[in-house]
Design a protein around this motif. Structure first.
Motif, PDB file in Angstrom:
ATOM      1  N   ASP A 278      -1.524  -3.021   1.725  1.00  0.00           N
ATOM      2  CA  ASP A 278      -1.299  -1.807   0.918  1.00  0.00           C
ATOM      3  C   ASP A 278      -1.950  -0.634   1.628  1.00  0.00           C
ATOM      4  O   ASP A 278      -3.169  -0.586   1.798  1.00  0.00           O
ATOM      5  CB  ASP A 278      -1.917  -1.994  -0.477  1.00  0.00           C
TER       6      ASP A 278
ATOM      7  N   LYS B 109      -3.986  -9.587  -0.783  1.00  0.00           N
ATOM      8  CA  LYS B 109      -3.493  -8.267  -0.368  1.00  0.00           C
ATOM      9  C   LYS B 109      -4.635  -7.532   0.313  1.00  0.00           C
ATOM     10  O   LYS B 109      -5.730  -7.439  -0.233  1.00  0.00           O
ATOM     11  CB  LYS B 109      -2.996  -7.507  -1.603  1.00  0.00           C
TER      12      LYS B 109
ATOM     13  N   ASN C 104      -1.561   2.675   0.731  1.00  0.00           N
ATOM     14  CA  ASN C 104      -1.792   3.868  -0.105  1.00  0.00           C
ATOM     15  C   ASN C 104      -1.460   5.161   0.643  1.00  0.00           C
ATOM     16  O   ASN C 104      -2.253   6.106   0.688  1.00  0.00           O
ATOM     17  CB  ASN C 104      -3.234   3.911  -0.643  1.00  0.00           C
TER      18      ASN C 104
ATOM     19  N   ASP D 244       4.669   1.704  -4.769  1.00  0.00           N
ATOM     20  CA  ASP D 244       3.700   1.807  -5.863  1.00  0.00           C
ATOM     21  C   ASP D 244       3.693   3.277  -6.316  1.00  0.00           C
ATOM     22  O   ASP D 244       4.433   3.657  -7.233  1.00  0.00           O
ATOM     23  CB  ASP D 244       2.326   1.329  -5.345  1.00  0.00           C
TER      24      ASP D 244
ATOM     25  N   GLU E 255       2.929  -2.305   1.178  1.00  0.00           N
ATOM     26  CA  GLU E 255       2.952  -1.443  -0.013  1.00  0.00           C
ATOM     27  C   GLU E 255       2.692   0.005   0.375  1.00  0.00           C
ATOM     28  O   GLU E 255       1.724   0.304   1.077  1.00  0.00           O
ATOM     29  CB  GLU E 255       1.888  -1.960  -0.978  1.00  0.00           C
TER      30      GLU E 255
HETATM   31 MG    MG Z   1      -0.952   0.148  -4.270  1.00  0.00          MG
END
Ligand code: MG
Ligand code: OSB
Length: 374
Positions: A188, A161, A190, A238, A213
């Protein structure tokens, strides 16, 4: 069970290498550990809050405050029979999920020891080993990232990832995919992207990613649902998923096709199981996220990931990737097949190195029950 004592500590633990995400760099962790004594047994819990309130609104300091002033006294005044009693004990306190999970998870650890079964067994786990991936932070350069990926693949990890953000995304994916066309690869963000980036996010579809993500806002479902309609790549949420209701809303709205479960983010094992079950019933696979945990939190993540619907490799990896000195014994290791074998001894399944914990402790506080007013 009668709670004899609750001790909260803060430990300072340097990471073996800095970890950079779209919201910042972490070099040193400030980790809170709860140690709960009951009837001759000790349960341990770890707080997954970051040092700064950037991943979520909680931080090491806010959790310290909430645990010592509110949650700790509530728990010390109660007599929980099960870890699953904690949400009711803590119900007056809104939010503060990572603080709540710190204590609740220690009670589950105690309960498993009392019953003489593994934490995995107590939770209803079915897997005897779990598949592992790694989460790789943003690096100073692409060649440095390529060298790290090479090393992690050689170690056996099943999925890579990549943390991403505007300026560290498609060029990186292109280089990685050219070199490794077949690997399980995900990213990811965020929450680093906005609606103006939708066409750019659609261009991620060219790299056959397992998932993207949390591309958009940390608290959003609606715009993720619009984005998911335009993407071939599955979205994984997430930050947005705080509980079972969020899980149902996200699935109903088709905001995501995969869910990352983090114990701290959802408030502990009870809610993590509820999220897991809701996703299982609706055919949505889940995996276990990580928050740069020490051995205590890592042991809890491993137990959680043995539940049936944890079918994708998680971010739970070997202790040595994070720590020069690990506070559990043995440290977590990953096989050449990229798997962690589940311990079957009572409780969390890893011994706690209390001497080392004492040495790393920078503050500790004993928490007492609320004074009874007459
Ligand atoms: Mg995450
Ligand atoms: O979003 O999954 C995340 C670390 C800190 C905060 C948020 C995240 C992460 C990770 C690291 O991706 C996972 C790990 O290796 O523990």
């Amino acid at each position: 069970m009668k709670i004899d004592a609750i001790l909260l500590r803060e430990l300072h633990m340097p990471l073996v290498r800095p970890f950079e995400t779209s919201f910042g760099v972490t070099r040193n962790r400030r980790i809170l550990l709860a140690e709960i004594q009951s009837e001759g047994l000790t349960g341990w819990g770890e707080c997954t809050a970051g040092e700064r309130p950037f991943f979520s609104s909680e931080s090491t300091d806010s959790a310290w405050q909430t645990i010592t002033q509110e949650l700790g006294p509530m728990l010390a005044s109660a007599a929980p029979q099960h870890g699953g009693d904690c949400p009711r004990i803590f119900r007056q306190v809104r939010g503060n999920h990572m603080a709540k999970a710190t204590l609740e998870n220690a009670i589950w650890d105690l309960e498993a020891q009392r019953e003489g079964i593994s934490l995995s067994h107590l939770l209803g786990g079915v897997h005897e080993k779990i598949p592992c991936g790694v989460s790789l932070g943003i690096q100073p350069s692409i060649p440095e990232l390529m060298a790290i990926i090479e090393k992690e693949l050689a170690a056996g990890y099943q999925r890579i990832k990549l943390k991403c953000k505007p300026g560290w995304d498609v060029d990186v994916f292109e280089r990685v995919r050219n070199r490794w066309p077949e690997i399980m690869l995900s990213c990811d963000a965020n929450s680093a992207y906005r609606l103006r980036d939708v066409d750019h996010l659609i261009s991620f579809d060219a790299f056959d990613l397992l998932m993207i993500e949390q591309p958009l806002w940390h608290d959003d479902f609606y715009y993720h649902s619009l984005l998911q309609k335009r993407l071939k790549t599955p979205i994984c949420l997430d930050e947005s998923i705080r509980n079972r209701r969020d899980t149902l809303a996200a699935i109903e709205m088709e905001s995501c096709r995969i869910i990352n479960i983090k114990l701290g983010r959802v408030g502990g094992f009870s809610e993590a199981i509820a999220v897991h079950n809701a996703a299982l019933e609706r055919g949505i696979p889940v995996w276990c996220g990580g928050m740069l945990e020490s051995g205590i939190g890592r042991a809890h993540n491993i137990a959680l990931a043995t539940l049936e619907n944890f079918t994708l490799p998680g971010d739970v990896s070997a202790s040595a990737r994070y720590w020069a000195e690990e506070i559990i014994e043995p440290g977590v290791t990953v096989s050449a097949a990229g798997e962690i074998a589940i311990p079957d001894t009572p409780g969390r399944g890893y011994e706690v190195r209390t001497d080392l914990i004492e040495r790393l402790t920078v503050r500790k506080e004993t928490i007492r029950a609320f004074e009874l007013v007459s």
